[in-house]
Design a protein around this motif. Structure first.
Motif, short mmCIF file in Angstrom:
data_model
loop_
_atom_site.label_atom_id
_atom_site.label_comp_id
_atom_site.label_asym_id
_atom_site.label_seq_id
_atom_site.Cartn_x
_atom_site.Cartn_y
_atom_site.Cartn_z
N GLN A 1 -22.32 -4.28 2.39
CA GLN A 1 -23.23 -3.15 2.56
C GLN A 1 -23.79 -2.71 1.21
O GLN A 1 -23.06 -2.54 0.24
CB GLN A 1 -22.50 -1.98 3.22
N GLY A 2 -25.09 -2.54 1.15
CA GLY A 2 -25.75 -2.11 -0.08
C GLY A 2 -26.28 -3.23 -0.93
O GLY A 2 -27.17 -3.02 -1.75
N ALA A 3 -25.75 -4.45 -0.76
CA ALA A 3 -26.23 -5.60 -1.54
C ALA A 3 -27.57 -6.06 -0.98
O ALA A 3 -27.83 -5.96 0.22
CB ALA A 3 -25.22 -6.73 -1.48
N GLU A 4 -28.42 -6.59 -1.85
CA GLU A 4 -29.76 -7.03 -1.43
C GLU A 4 -30.08 -8.41 -2.00
O GLU A 4 -29.66 -8.76 -3.11
CB GLU A 4 -30.82 -6.03 -1.91
N ILE A 5 -30.84 -9.17 -1.23
CA ILE A 5 -31.32 -10.48 -1.67
C ILE A 5 -32.82 -10.50 -1.46
O ILE A 5 -33.31 -10.25 -0.37
CB ILE A 5 -30.67 -11.63 -0.87
N SER A 6 -33.57 -10.77 -2.51
CA SER A 6 -35.03 -10.83 -2.40
C SER A 6 -35.52 -12.18 -2.93
O SER A 6 -34.99 -12.70 -3.91
CB SER A 6 -35.69 -9.69 -3.17
N ILE A 7 -36.52 -12.73 -2.26
CA ILE A 7 -37.10 -14.01 -2.66
C ILE A 7 -38.61 -13.86 -2.75
O ILE A 7 -39.24 -13.32 -1.85
CB ILE A 7 -36.73 -15.12 -1.65
N SER A 8 -39.17 -14.35 -3.83
CA SER A 8 -40.61 -14.27 -4.02
C SER A 8 -41.13 -15.58 -4.62
O SER A 8 -40.38 -16.36 -5.20
CB SER A 8 -40.96 -13.10 -4.93
N VAL A 9 -42.42 -15.80 -4.49
CA VAL A 9 -43.03 -17.01 -5.02
C VAL A 9 -43.26 -16.85 -6.52
O VAL A 9 -43.91 -15.90 -6.96
CB VAL A 9 -44.38 -17.31 -4.33
N ALA A 10 -42.70 -17.75 -7.30
CA ALA A 10 -42.94 -17.75 -8.75
C ALA A 10 -44.23 -18.51 -9.01
O ALA A 10 -45.18 -17.98 -9.59
CB ALA A 10 -41.77 -18.40 -9.48
N ALA A 11 -44.26 -19.75 -8.59
CA ALA A 11 -45.45 -20.61 -8.66
C ALA A 11 -45.06 -21.87 -7.88
O ALA A 11 -44.22 -22.64 -8.34
CB ALA A 11 -45.81 -20.95 -10.09
N THR A 12 -45.66 -22.03 -6.70
CA THR A 12 -45.29 -23.14 -5.82
C THR A 12 -45.11 -24.44 -6.60
O THR A 12 -45.98 -24.78 -7.41
CB THR A 12 -46.38 -23.33 -4.73
N PRO A 13 -43.98 -25.15 -6.43
CA PRO A 13 -42.94 -24.98 -5.40
C PRO A 13 -41.73 -24.20 -5.88
O PRO A 13 -40.62 -24.41 -5.38
CB PRO A 13 -42.56 -26.44 -5.12
N ARG A 14 -41.91 -23.31 -6.85
CA ARG A 14 -40.78 -22.54 -7.38
C ARG A 14 -40.73 -21.16 -6.75
O ARG A 14 -41.76 -20.48 -6.65
CB ARG A 14 -40.87 -22.44 -8.90
N TYR A 15 -39.52 -20.78 -6.33
CA TYR A 15 -39.31 -19.49 -5.66
C TYR A 15 -38.20 -18.73 -6.37
O TYR A 15 -37.10 -19.24 -6.54
CB TYR A 15 -38.96 -19.71 -4.18
N ARG A 16 -38.51 -17.52 -6.77
CA ARG A 16 -37.55 -16.69 -7.50
C ARG A 16 -36.62 -15.98 -6.51
O ARG A 16 -37.08 -15.38 -5.53
CB ARG A 16 -38.26 -15.67 -8.36
N ILE A 17 -35.33 -16.06 -6.75
CA ILE A 17 -34.35 -15.39 -5.89
C ILE A 17 -33.55 -14.41 -6.73
O ILE A 17 -33.03 -14.76 -7.79
CB ILE A 17 -33.42 -16.43 -5.20
N GLU A 18 -33.50 -13.16 -6.29
CA GLU A 18 -32.78 -12.10 -7.00
C GLU A 18 -31.74 -11.48 -6.09
O GLU A 18 -32.00 -11.22 -4.91
CB GLU A 18 -33.74 -11.01 -7.49
N VAL A 19 -30.57 -11.23 -6.65
CA VAL A 19 -29.48 -10.62 -5.90
C VAL A 19 -29.07 -9.32 -6.59
O VAL A 19 -28.82 -9.30 -7.79
CB VAL A 19 -28.25 -11.56 -5.81
N LEU A 20 -29.02 -8.25 -5.81
CA LEU A 20 -28.59 -6.95 -6.30
C LEU A 20 -27.27 -6.63 -5.61
O LEU A 20 -27.19 -6.63 -4.38
CB LEU A 20 -29.64 -5.88 -5.96
N ALA A 21 -26.20 -6.42 -6.39
CA ALA A 21 -24.88 -6.17 -5.82
C ALA A 21 -24.11 -5.15 -6.64
O ALA A 21 -24.58 -4.70 -7.69
CB ALA A 21 -24.10 -7.49 -5.73
N HIS A 22 -22.92 -4.81 -6.17
CA HIS A 22 -22.14 -3.75 -6.80
C HIS A 22 -21.46 -4.20 -8.09
O HIS A 22 -21.11 -3.37 -8.93
CB HIS A 22 -21.09 -3.22 -5.83
N ASN A 23 -21.22 -5.49 -8.25
CA ASN A 23 -20.61 -6.01 -9.46
C ASN A 23 -21.01 -7.47 -9.64
O ASN A 23 -21.54 -8.10 -8.72
CB ASN A 23 -19.08 -5.86 -9.42
#
Length: 261
Positions: free
Chosen positions: A208-230
Motif C-alpha cells: 500500500q502506498g507504493a507506485e509504479i509508473s511507466i512512460s515513453v523515453a524514446a521508442t523502443p525505450r520505456y522509462r520505469i519508476e518505482v516509488l516505495a517506502h524504502n
C-alpha cells in the motif's frame, strides 16, 4: 511527557534555545531538560568571534555538546564548536521525531479523554519495545493501520486512535528508483504485445502506498519508476516489474532488455 528531572551527561548532544546573549557568551535553555546552561564565547567557534550575534541569536534553536555539569551549582557548560554538521543534523532529526511523538500521544489522549501518561503506558512502552523507537512504530501504523500496533499487544481502542492520528499527521517518506526497458516486437500485433508487457509490469502486486509508473523515453525505450517506502522495497518492486515485462515480451515473440538508471 514532561521535562526530564535528571541532568544531561558530559558529551551528550542537547537541543537548546538561546535565551539571552552577553559579552562572554550566551545563556540557553536545555529544551529536553528544562534547565539553563552557558555557551561561553570560547566555545562558539574555532576561529575568533568578533560579534556573538553573527553566530547565535535570541530565540534560536541550537544543538550543543555538554562539556561540564555541576548539579549542586545548577550549572551546565556547553559547546557549539565541538558539534559536527552530522551530529547537528542527526540530533535535530531525533529531537523533531520525539516532539512529534509527544504531540501524537497528546492528541490520542485528548481524543480518548485520558492522560498522556496513560497512553504512553498502554501503547508507548509496547511500541518502543517492539520497534526500538516509538516514532518508527507510529510511522508503520500510518502505513499499515492499527494492525501494526495490535500485534504488539496495544489495546484495540488505543491502537485504533493512534493509527488514525498517525495517518493524518505523519508524512510517510518515500524513495524512488528507476530503470529503462528496451522492448521490440516485429509481429503483426507487436504494438499490443509491447503494451501488454508494460501494463503487466505496472499492475504487479505492491505494498500500500507504493507506485509504479511507466512512460515513453524514446521508442523502443520505456522509462520505469518505482516509488516505495524504502530502498529494499523499491528495488524488489523494480526487479519484479522488469522480470514481468521481459517475460511478457518474450512470450509474445518480441525481445527486451533492461538497464538501471
Amino acid at each position: 511527557m514532561s521535562k526530564r528531572e535528571e541532568w544531561p551527561e558530559v558529551g551528550e548532544l542537547v537541543v537548546t534555545t538561546v535565551n539571552r546573549i552577553i559579552d562572554y557568551g550566551a545563556y540557553v535553555r536545555l529544551d529536553e531538560y528544562g534547565k539553563e546552561g552557558l555557551l561561553h564565547i570560547s566555545e562558539i567557534s574555532s576561529s575568533w568571534v568578533k560579534n556573538i550575534r553573527d553566530h547565535v541569536r535570541e530565540g534560536q534553536k541550537v544543538v550543543l555538546k555538554v562539556l561540564r555539569v555541576d548539579p549542586e551549582r545548577k550549572h551546565v557548560d556547553l559547546s557549539l564548536r565541538r558539534v559536527t554538521k552530522r551530529e547537528r543534523t542527526e540530533k535535530t532529526l531525533s529531537w523533531k521525531r520525539s516532539k512529534k511523538v509527544e504531540s501524537l500521544l497528546r492528541g490520542a489522549s485528548k481524543k480518548m479523554g485520558i492522560q498522556p501518561e496513560e497512553v504512553y503506558e498502554k501503547a508507548g512502552v509496547l511500541i518502543e519495545k517492539g520497534f526500538g523507537d516509538i516514532y518508527d512504530g507510529l510511522e508503520k501504523a500510518a502505513r499499515e493501520g492499527a494492525d501494526a500496533l495490535l500485534e504488539l499487544g496495544v489495546p484495540v481502542d488505543v491502537a485504533t486512535v493512534l493509527a488514525e492520528i498517525a495517518k493524518e499527521k505523519i508524512k510517510i517518506p518515500m524513495v524512488k528508483v528507476r530503470g529503462t526497458l528496451n522492448l521490440t516486437c516485429t509481429k503483426p500485433d507487436g504494438v499490443l504485445v509491447i503494451k501488454n508487457a508494460l501494463l503487466s509490469a505496472q499492475k504487479i502486486e505492491r505494498p500500500q502506498g507504493a507506485e509504479i509508473s511507466i512512460s515513453v523515453a524514446a521508442t523502443p525505450r520505456y522509462r520505469i519508476e518505482v516509488l516505495a517506502h524504502n530502498y529494499k522495497e523499491a528495488e524488489a518492486l523494480l526487479k519484479q516489474a522488469e522480470e514481468v515485462a521481459l517475460d511478457r515480451i518474450n512470450e509474445g515473440g518480441g525481445q527486451g532488455s533492461f538497464t538501471r538508471g
